[in-house]
Write a protein that holds these residues in place. Structure first.
Motif, PDB file in Angstrom:
ATOM      1  N   LEU A  99      -8.839  -3.788  17.632  1.00 33.41           N
ATOM      2  CA  LEU A  99     -10.079  -3.208  18.087  1.00 33.41           C
ATOM      3  C   LEU A  99     -11.130  -3.105  16.815  1.00 33.41           C
ATOM      4  N   VAL A 100     -12.223  -3.717  17.137  1.00 35.84           N
ATOM      5  CA  VAL A 100     -13.466  -3.495  15.900  1.00 35.84           C
ATOM      6  C   VAL A 100     -14.715  -3.423  16.578  1.00 35.84           C
ATOM      7  N   GLN A 101     -15.634  -2.603  15.823  1.00 42.27           N
ATOM      8  CA  GLN A 101     -16.980  -2.658  16.107  1.00 42.27           C
ATOM      9  C   GLN A 101     -17.689  -3.970  15.983  1.00 42.27           C
ATOM     10  N   THR A 102     -18.945  -4.145  16.895  1.00 37.31           N
ATOM     11  CA  THR A 102     -19.752  -5.083  16.560  1.00 37.31           C
ATOM     12  C   THR A 102     -20.114  -5.276  15.187  1.00 37.31           C
ATOM     13  N   GLY A 103     -20.101  -6.542  14.823  1.00 34.99           N
ATOM     14  CA  GLY A 103     -20.554  -6.720  13.293  1.00 34.99           C
ATOM     15  C   GLY A 103     -19.362  -6.615  12.259  1.00 34.99           C
ATOM     16  N   GLY A 104     -18.025  -6.232  13.009  1.00 36.95           N
ATOM     17  CA  GLY A 104     -16.987  -6.060  11.996  1.00 36.95           C
ATOM     18  C   GLY A 104     -16.253  -7.489  11.896  1.00 36.95           C
ATOM     19  N   SER A 105     -15.052  -7.334  11.249  1.00 39.35           N
ATOM     20  CA  SER A 105     -14.255  -8.496  10.805  1.00 39.35           C
ATOM     21  C   SER A 105     -12.747  -8.382  11.241  1.00 39.35           C
ATOM     22  N   LEU A 106     -11.995  -9.372  11.718  1.00 31.16           N
ATOM     23  CA  LEU A 106     -10.780  -9.271  11.906  1.00 31.16           C
ATOM     24  C   LEU A 106     -10.076 -10.854  11.327  1.00 31.16           C
ATOM     25  N   ARG A 107      -8.771 -10.561  11.112  1.00 30.57           N
ATOM     26  CA  ARG A 107      -8.290 -11.727  10.683  1.00 30.57           C
ATOM     27  C   ARG A 107      -6.891 -12.125  11.364  1.00 30.57           C
ATOM     28  N   LEU A 108      -6.851 -13.179  11.869  1.00 31.00           N
ATOM     29  CA  LEU A 108      -5.816 -13.684  12.916  1.00 31.00           C
ATOM     30  C   LEU A 108      -4.924 -14.656  12.022  1.00 31.00           C
ATOM     31  N   SER A 109      -3.437 -14.377  12.374  1.00 33.11           N
ATOM     32  CA  SER A 109      -2.578 -15.259  11.635  1.00 33.11           C
ATOM     33  C   SER A 109      -1.608 -15.732  12.888  1.00 33.11           C
ATOM     34  N   CYS A 110      -1.045 -17.189  12.428  1.00 32.05           N
ATOM     35  CA  CYS A 110      -0.230 -17.825  13.538  1.00 32.05           C
ATOM     36  C   CYS A 110       0.838 -18.544  12.484  1.00 32.05           C
TER      37      CYS A 110
END
Length: 125
Positions: free
Chosen positions: A11-22
Motif C-alpha cells: 500500500l502506498v500513497q499517490t505519488g509514492g514508489s514501489l519496487r516489484l521483484s520476480c
C-alpha cells in the motif's frame, strides 16, 4: 517445474514508489520474454512492461511510460519493476509472466506460458 514468484507489493500513497521483484526458476530464461501484467477488479488483465532477453529490448504500456522502469538479470532469472509517481489507477494485482515463444506479441497475455501468483499493489488517493 517452472515457478515465478513475485514480491514487493503493498500500500502506498499517490505519488509514492514501489519496487516489484520476480524470481524465476525451473529452466533457463535467457531466450525468453519476461515482464509484468496487471489486473484490476472487474477488468481484464493488461500489459504493463516486459523485457525481451534475446536483444534486451524493453516494452512499456503507454499508461506507465516515464513512471515505471523494468530491468533484470537474465543470468539470475530475475525481473524488477520500479514504479514511481504511482496513481490510484495503478491499483491492481501485478503478475509476473514469461514466454518462450520466438514471435510472441509482447502485450498479449495469451502469449505467455508461465505466470506468478500475483502481488497486490494499492495506491491510495
Amino acid at each position: 517445474q517452472v515457478q515465478l514468484v513475485e514480491s514487493g507489493g503493498g500500500l502506498v500513497q499517490t505519488g509514492g514508489s514501489l519496487r516489484l521483484s520476480c524470481a524465476a526458476s525451473g529452466r533457463t530464461f535467457s531466450s525468453y520474454t519476461m515482464g509484468w501484467f496487471r489486473q484490476a477488479p472487474g477488468k481484464e488483465r493488461e500489459f504493463v512492461a516486459v523485457i525481451r532477453w534475446s536483444d534486451g529490448r524493453l516494452y512499456y504500456a503507454d499508461s506507465v511510460k516515464g513512471r515505471f522502469t523494468i530491468s533484470g538479470d537474465s543470468a539470475k532469472n530475475t525481473v524488477i519493476l520500479q514504479m514511481n509517481s504511482l496513481k490510484p489507477e495503478d491499483t491492481a494485482v501485478y503478475y509476473c509472466a514469461a514466454s518462450g515463444r520466438r514471435s510472441v506479441i509482447v502485450s498479449y497475455a495469451g502469449g505467455y506460458d508461465y505466470w506468478g501468483q500475483g502481488t497486490q499493489v494499492t495506491v491510495s488517493s
